[in-house]
Motif scaffolding. Structure first.
Motif, PDB file in Angstrom:
ATOM      1  N   SER A  66       0.732  -0.972   0.185  1.00 23.00           N
ATOM      2  CA  SER A  66       0.004   0.124   0.194  1.00 23.00           C
ATOM      3  C   SER A  66       1.053   1.204  -0.028  1.00 23.00           C
ATOM      4  N   ASP A  67       1.898   1.292   0.785  1.00 27.03           N
ATOM      5  CA  ASP A  67       2.895   2.349   0.837  1.00 27.03           C
ATOM      6  C   ASP A  67       3.592   2.602  -0.661  1.00 27.03           C
ATOM      7  N   ALA A  68       3.989   1.233  -1.058  1.00 27.79           N
ATOM      8  CA  ALA A  68       4.638   1.308  -2.539  1.00 27.79           C
ATOM      9  C   ALA A  68       3.778   1.981  -3.362  1.00 27.79           C
ATOM     10  N   SER A  69       2.330   1.758  -3.426  1.00 30.47           N
ATOM     11  CA  SER A  69       1.562   1.974  -4.432  1.00 30.47           C
ATOM     12  C   SER A  69       1.210   3.804  -4.402  1.00 30.47           C
ATOM     13  N   LYS A  70       1.258   4.104  -3.253  1.00 33.24           N
ATOM     14  CA  LYS A  70       1.224   5.522  -3.029  1.00 33.24           C
ATOM     15  C   LYS A  70       2.334   6.298  -3.509  1.00 33.24           C
ATOM     16  N   LYS A  71       3.753   5.845  -3.217  1.00 32.09           N
ATOM     17  CA  LYS A  71       4.928   6.363  -3.547  1.00 32.09           C
ATOM     18  C   LYS A  71       5.051   6.515  -5.382  1.00 32.09           C
ATOM     19  N   LEU A  72       4.652   5.319  -5.771  1.00 36.54           N
ATOM     20  CA  LEU A  72       4.540   5.205  -7.165  1.00 36.54           C
ATOM     21  C   LEU A  72       3.606   6.103  -7.917  1.00 36.54           C
ATOM     22  N   GLY A  73       2.435   6.183  -7.247  1.00 30.90           N
ATOM     23  CA  GLY A  73       1.177   7.230  -7.872  1.00 30.90           C
ATOM     24  C   GLY A  73       1.833   8.676  -7.807  1.00 30.90           C
ATOM     25  N   LYS A  74       2.505   8.772  -6.623  1.00 29.54           N
ATOM     26  CA  LYS A  74       2.953  10.325  -6.614  1.00 29.54           C
ATOM     27  C   LYS A  74       4.182  10.759  -7.522  1.00 29.54           C
ATOM     28  N   LYS A  75       5.156   9.548  -7.509  1.00 25.24           N
ATOM     29  CA  LYS A  75       6.353  10.007  -8.487  1.00 25.24           C
ATOM     30  C   LYS A  75       6.030   9.957  -9.853  1.00 25.24           C
ATOM     31  N   PHE A  76       5.052   9.318 -10.561  1.00 27.08           N
ATOM     32  CA  PHE A  76       4.946   9.248 -11.726  1.00 27.08           C
ATOM     33  C   PHE A  76       3.483  10.138 -12.018  1.00 27.08           C
ATOM     34  N   ALA A  77       2.774  10.688 -11.044  1.00 25.82           N
ATOM     35  CA  ALA A  77       1.534  11.286 -11.359  1.00 25.82           C
ATOM     36  C   ALA A  77       0.409  10.564 -11.899  1.00 25.82           C
ATOM     37  N   THR A  78       0.342   9.360 -11.471  1.00 29.09           N
ATOM     38  CA  THR A  78      -1.014   8.365 -12.049  1.00 29.09           C
ATOM     39  C   THR A  78      -1.322   7.639 -11.223  1.00 29.09           C
ATOM     40  N   GLY A  79      -2.552   7.130 -11.421  1.00 27.92           N
ATOM     41  CA  GLY A  79      -3.430   6.128 -10.416  1.00 27.92           C
ATOM     42  C   GLY A  79      -2.556   4.860 -10.081  1.00 27.92           C
ATOM     43  N   ALA A  80      -2.433   4.453  -9.062  1.00 33.46           N
ATOM     44  CA  ALA A  80      -1.780   3.121  -8.730  1.00 33.46           C
ATOM     45  C   ALA A  80      -2.379   2.700  -7.397  1.00 33.46           C
ATOM     46  N   SER A  81      -2.585   0.991  -7.577  1.00 34.49           N
ATOM     47  CA  SER A  81      -3.567   0.544  -6.581  1.00 34.49           C
ATOM     48  C   SER A  81      -3.044  -0.995  -6.436  1.00 34.49           C
ATOM     49  N   VAL A  82      -3.297  -1.392  -5.175  1.00 39.49           N
ATOM     50  CA  VAL A  82      -2.932  -2.729  -4.971  1.00 39.49           C
ATOM     51  C   VAL A  82      -4.044  -3.625  -5.273  1.00 39.49           C
ATOM     52  N   VAL A  83      -3.833  -4.749  -6.215  1.00 29.61           N
ATOM     53  CA  VAL A  83      -5.096  -5.647  -6.717  1.00 29.61           C
ATOM     54  C   VAL A  83      -4.521  -6.991  -6.446  1.00 29.61           C
ATOM     55  N   LYS A  84      -5.677  -7.992  -6.475  1.00 31.95           N
ATOM     56  CA  LYS A  84      -5.336  -9.476  -6.448  1.00 31.95           C
ATOM     57  C   LYS A  84      -5.104  -9.617  -8.025  1.00 31.95           C
ATOM     58  N   GLY A  85      -3.866 -10.371  -8.109  1.00 29.95           N
ATOM     59  CA  GLY A  85      -3.656 -10.717  -9.493  1.00 29.95           C
ATOM     60  C   GLY A  85      -4.242 -12.076  -9.830  1.00 29.95           C
ATOM     61  N   PRO A  86      -4.115 -12.658 -11.035  1.00 27.67           N
ATOM     62  CA  PRO A  86      -4.631 -14.214 -11.332  1.00 27.67           C
ATOM     63  C   PRO A  86      -4.248 -15.236 -10.494  1.00 27.67           C
ATOM     64  N   THR A  87      -3.193 -15.156  -9.950  1.00 28.78           N
ATOM     65  CA  THR A  87      -2.909 -16.358  -8.970  1.00 28.78           C
ATOM     66  C   THR A  87      -3.031 -16.098  -7.592  1.00 28.78           C
ATOM     67  N   GLU A  88      -4.034 -14.946  -7.429  1.00 32.90           N
ATOM     68  CA  GLU A  88      -4.460 -14.658  -5.812  1.00 32.90           C
ATOM     69  C   GLU A  88      -3.475 -14.023  -5.028  1.00 32.90           C
ATOM     70  N   LYS A  89      -2.357 -13.513  -5.762  1.00 36.90           N
ATOM     71  CA  LYS A  89      -1.306 -12.684  -5.056  1.00 36.90           C
ATOM     72  C   LYS A  89      -1.529 -11.240  -5.118  1.00 36.90           C
ATOM     73  N   ASP A  90      -1.183 -10.433  -4.342  1.00 36.95           N
ATOM     74  CA  ASP A  90      -1.258  -9.214  -4.448  1.00 36.95           C
ATOM     75  C   ASP A  90      -0.198  -8.612  -5.343  1.00 36.95           C
ATOM     76  N   GLN A  91      -0.705  -7.470  -6.185  1.00 33.40           N
ATOM     77  CA  GLN A  91       0.211  -6.989  -6.831  1.00 33.40           C
ATOM     78  C   GLN A  91      -0.083  -5.448  -7.193  1.00 33.40           C
ATOM     79  N   ILE A  92       0.695  -4.695  -7.785  1.00 34.19           N
ATOM     80  CA  ILE A  92       0.443  -3.219  -7.672  1.00 34.19           C
ATOM     81  C   ILE A  92       0.086  -2.871  -9.308  1.00 34.19           C
ATOM     82  N   ASP A  93      -0.877  -2.376  -9.614  1.00 34.25           N
ATOM     83  CA  ASP A  93      -1.297  -2.078 -11.047  1.00 34.25           C
ATOM     84  C   ASP A  93      -1.050  -0.477 -10.946  1.00 34.25           C
TER      85      ASP A  93
END
Length: 191
Positions: A127-154
């Protein structure tokens, strides 16, 4: 009038916690044997011929082995083995490799999403990584469940060009050699 049926009394094993008649299917039947001989000899008649002292000797060896494993001796330099994790059915669970995988997914011909997988294996809170990525690249970033049921950042947009430098700079625990791109279905090192 007919008598009310009485509830069945089930004897549970004091070692594994299963009903006594299911101990042989439990995690370690050898550890259950002394308890079964003492408290439920009628359940396994073939154990009645076994000498209780022999079975107790085996459990004492097991207990002393677990006690000495927990205490590190000053003279012993034997490598400590990690317990093997097993899945249902007895299959051995593979240990995950510590690597970050970056993949660019294109949708609607122009829009793209960059996904990051495996960042949490290095102790990074997603969750902290997605916030930092969203701020750095000025885009939307979120933590979601991937196809293997593991969390990933989109992350919205194609940010694959700067992401490696940002990851290694922000989280020094993540080595650059552990970062890979997925290109044309193949895993390619980012270095």
């Amino acid at each position: 009038m007919a008598e009310k049926p009485q509830p069945v009394q089930v004897l549970y094993c004091g070692v594994c916690g299963l009903p006594a008649e299911y101990c042989e299917f439990g995690p370690d039947f050898e550890k259950c044997k002394p308890w079964l001989i003492q408290y439920s000899p009628q359940t396994y008649p073939d154990l009645q011929g076994a000498n209780v002292k022999d079975v107790d000797g085996v459990t004492n060896q097991l207990q002393s082995a677990t006690i000495t494993d927990g205490v590190s001796g000053s003279g012993s330099s034997a490598p400590k083995q990690e317990p093997v994790k097993r899945l249902p059915g007895g299959k051995v669970k593979k240990k995950e490799k510590q690597e970050v995988i970056i993949e660019k997914v294109t949708r609607n011909k122009r829009k793209s999403i960059t996904t990051l997988k495996g960042l949490d294996l290095f102790g990074v809170k997603l969750s902290d990584a997605s916030k930092k990525l969203g701020k750095k690249f000025a885009t939307g970033a979120s933590v979601v469940k991937g196809p293997t049921e593991k969390d990933q950042i989109d992350v919205q947009g194609d940010i694959a060009y700067d992401i490696v430098e940002f990851i290694t700079h922000t989280w020094p625990d993540v080595p650059e050699t552990a970062i890979y791109f997925i290109e044309d279905g193949k895993k390619v090192p980012a270095v």
